[in-house]
Scaffold this motif. Sequence first.
Motif, short mmCIF file in Angstrom:
data_model
loop_
_atom_site.label_atom_id
_atom_site.label_comp_id
_atom_site.label_asym_id
_atom_site.label_seq_id
_atom_site.Cartn_x
_atom_site.Cartn_y
_atom_site.Cartn_z
N ASP A 7 -32.28 1.08 -10.06
CA ASP A 7 -33.37 1.80 -9.39
C ASP A 7 -33.81 2.92 -10.33
O ASP A 7 -33.33 4.04 -10.25
N PHE A 8 -34.71 2.59 -11.25
CA PHE A 8 -35.09 3.50 -12.33
C PHE A 8 -35.72 4.78 -11.79
O PHE A 8 -36.60 4.74 -10.93
N THR A 9 -35.29 5.93 -12.33
CA THR A 9 -35.84 7.21 -11.95
C THR A 9 -35.44 8.28 -12.97
O THR A 9 -34.42 8.15 -13.65
N PHE A 10 -36.28 9.32 -13.07
CA PHE A 10 -35.98 10.49 -13.89
C PHE A 10 -35.50 11.66 -13.02
O PHE A 10 -35.43 12.79 -13.50
N ALA A 11 -35.14 11.38 -11.78
CA ALA A 11 -34.78 12.44 -10.84
C ALA A 11 -33.56 13.23 -11.30
O ALA A 11 -33.46 14.43 -11.07
N ASN A 12 -32.61 12.55 -11.94
CA ASN A 12 -31.39 13.25 -12.39
C ASN A 12 -31.72 14.28 -13.46
O ASN A 12 -31.18 15.39 -13.45
N TYR A 13 -32.62 13.93 -14.38
CA TYR A 13 -33.02 14.88 -15.42
C TYR A 13 -33.89 15.99 -14.83
O TYR A 13 -33.81 17.14 -15.26
N GLN A 14 -34.73 15.64 -13.85
CA GLN A 14 -35.53 16.66 -13.18
C GLN A 14 -34.64 17.64 -12.43
O GLN A 14 -34.93 18.84 -12.36
N GLU A 15 -33.56 17.12 -11.87
CA GLU A 15 -32.61 17.98 -11.17
C GLU A 15 -31.95 18.96 -12.12
O GLU A 15 -31.77 20.14 -11.80
N ILE A 16 -31.62 18.50 -13.31
CA ILE A 16 -30.96 19.37 -14.29
C ILE A 16 -31.92 20.44 -14.79
O ILE A 16 -31.59 21.64 -14.78
N PHE A 17 -33.10 20.03 -15.25
CA PHE A 17 -34.04 21.00 -15.81
C PHE A 17 -34.71 21.84 -14.73
O PHE A 17 -35.15 22.96 -15.00
N GLY A 18 -34.78 21.33 -13.51
CA GLY A 18 -35.39 22.10 -12.44
C GLY A 18 -34.46 23.13 -11.82
O GLY A 18 -34.91 24.10 -11.24
N SER A 19 -33.15 22.92 -11.97
CA SER A 19 -32.18 23.83 -11.35
C SER A 19 -31.82 24.99 -12.25
O SER A 19 -31.10 25.89 -11.84
N ASN A 20 -32.30 25.00 -13.49
CA ASN A 20 -31.94 26.07 -14.42
C ASN A 20 -33.13 26.35 -15.32
O ASN A 20 -33.56 25.49 -16.09
N ASP A 21 -33.66 27.59 -15.22
CA ASP A 21 -34.83 27.96 -16.02
C ASP A 21 -34.45 28.54 -17.37
O ASP A 21 -35.31 29.00 -18.12
N ARG A 22 -33.14 28.55 -17.69
CA ARG A 22 -32.69 29.11 -18.98
C ARG A 22 -32.28 28.04 -19.98
O ARG A 22 -31.72 28.35 -21.02
N LEU A 23 -32.56 26.77 -19.66
CA LEU A 23 -32.13 25.69 -20.55
C LEU A 23 -32.85 25.74 -21.90
O LEU A 23 -32.26 25.41 -22.93
#
Length: 294
Positions: free
Chosen positions: A53-69
């Motif tokens: 079930d292809f999705t970029f949600a996991n990467y969006q979760e990572i970059f969206g949960s931290n603005d200091r990346l």
Amino acid sequence: MKKRKWTTFDIVLTVFMLFMVVITLYPFLNILAISLNNAVDTAKGGIHIWPRDFTFANYQEIFGSNDRLLQAFFMSILRTIVGTIAGIIASTMLAYVLSRRDFVFNSLVGFLLVLTMFISGGLIPEYMLIRQLGLINDFGVYIWPMLISAFNVIIIRSFMDNLPTALEESAKMDGANDFVIFTKIIIPLCLPVIATIALFLAVMQWNSWFDTYLYARSSETLTTLQFELMKILDNANISSGDITSQNAEVIAGQTNPQSIKMAITIIATVPILMVYPFLQKYFVTGLTLGAVKS
């Protein structure tokens, strides 16, 4: 032109090498597939080398949960570049001194260097030393403690011991001093082992996060990518531990630690993996000649 016939040995060797390629690539492809798969669907299992079930949600979760990346990514690159260059300069200079047969304290310094590989002061004395040196929340804490590695110095010194002594003697007859010999003769001949050690140092600097946790976690400008990703993973594990049976699917779709972990692995691995092709041609030569003294 006559075609070469395949022998039994050729067939067995080809099958064996293909098998080695498969078992080498499969773990990485599996991690990539899970990181690109829906977190709820991942919990069902059965993901191999292609996301179900292809999705970029996991990467969006990572970059969206931290603005200091972005700042952390820049700091990781900076410490990797500066730490690698500084480590190479210091290690090659020390290795060159130890490779000199006319150095009076050669045996003593070599013994003390090897001794550090077996005896360590421990975490508490190290922290007290870093604090007394004023390196807490300072960029130097990423450079100075990792400047010299006994293992790296020994590898480079062994490589230098294999170089013909006639080169140095002829350079001295032409009036060259130690600095000229080191920069014009030794360094160019040691490029294979230097590239190998540079790869070791770059991987170590890039993957390091514990020093950030100990010495720079209160500084927003000194945070590193690995440290921020570790915090995201910890938050995902904590969130998944609080999941109840009523909202399991909703929360798991956002904080499934398995999916987050795989996405973090890809983010942390791909940048340093891109360095390998440029140093691969030096790696085998440098490590082999540096580890075996003729």
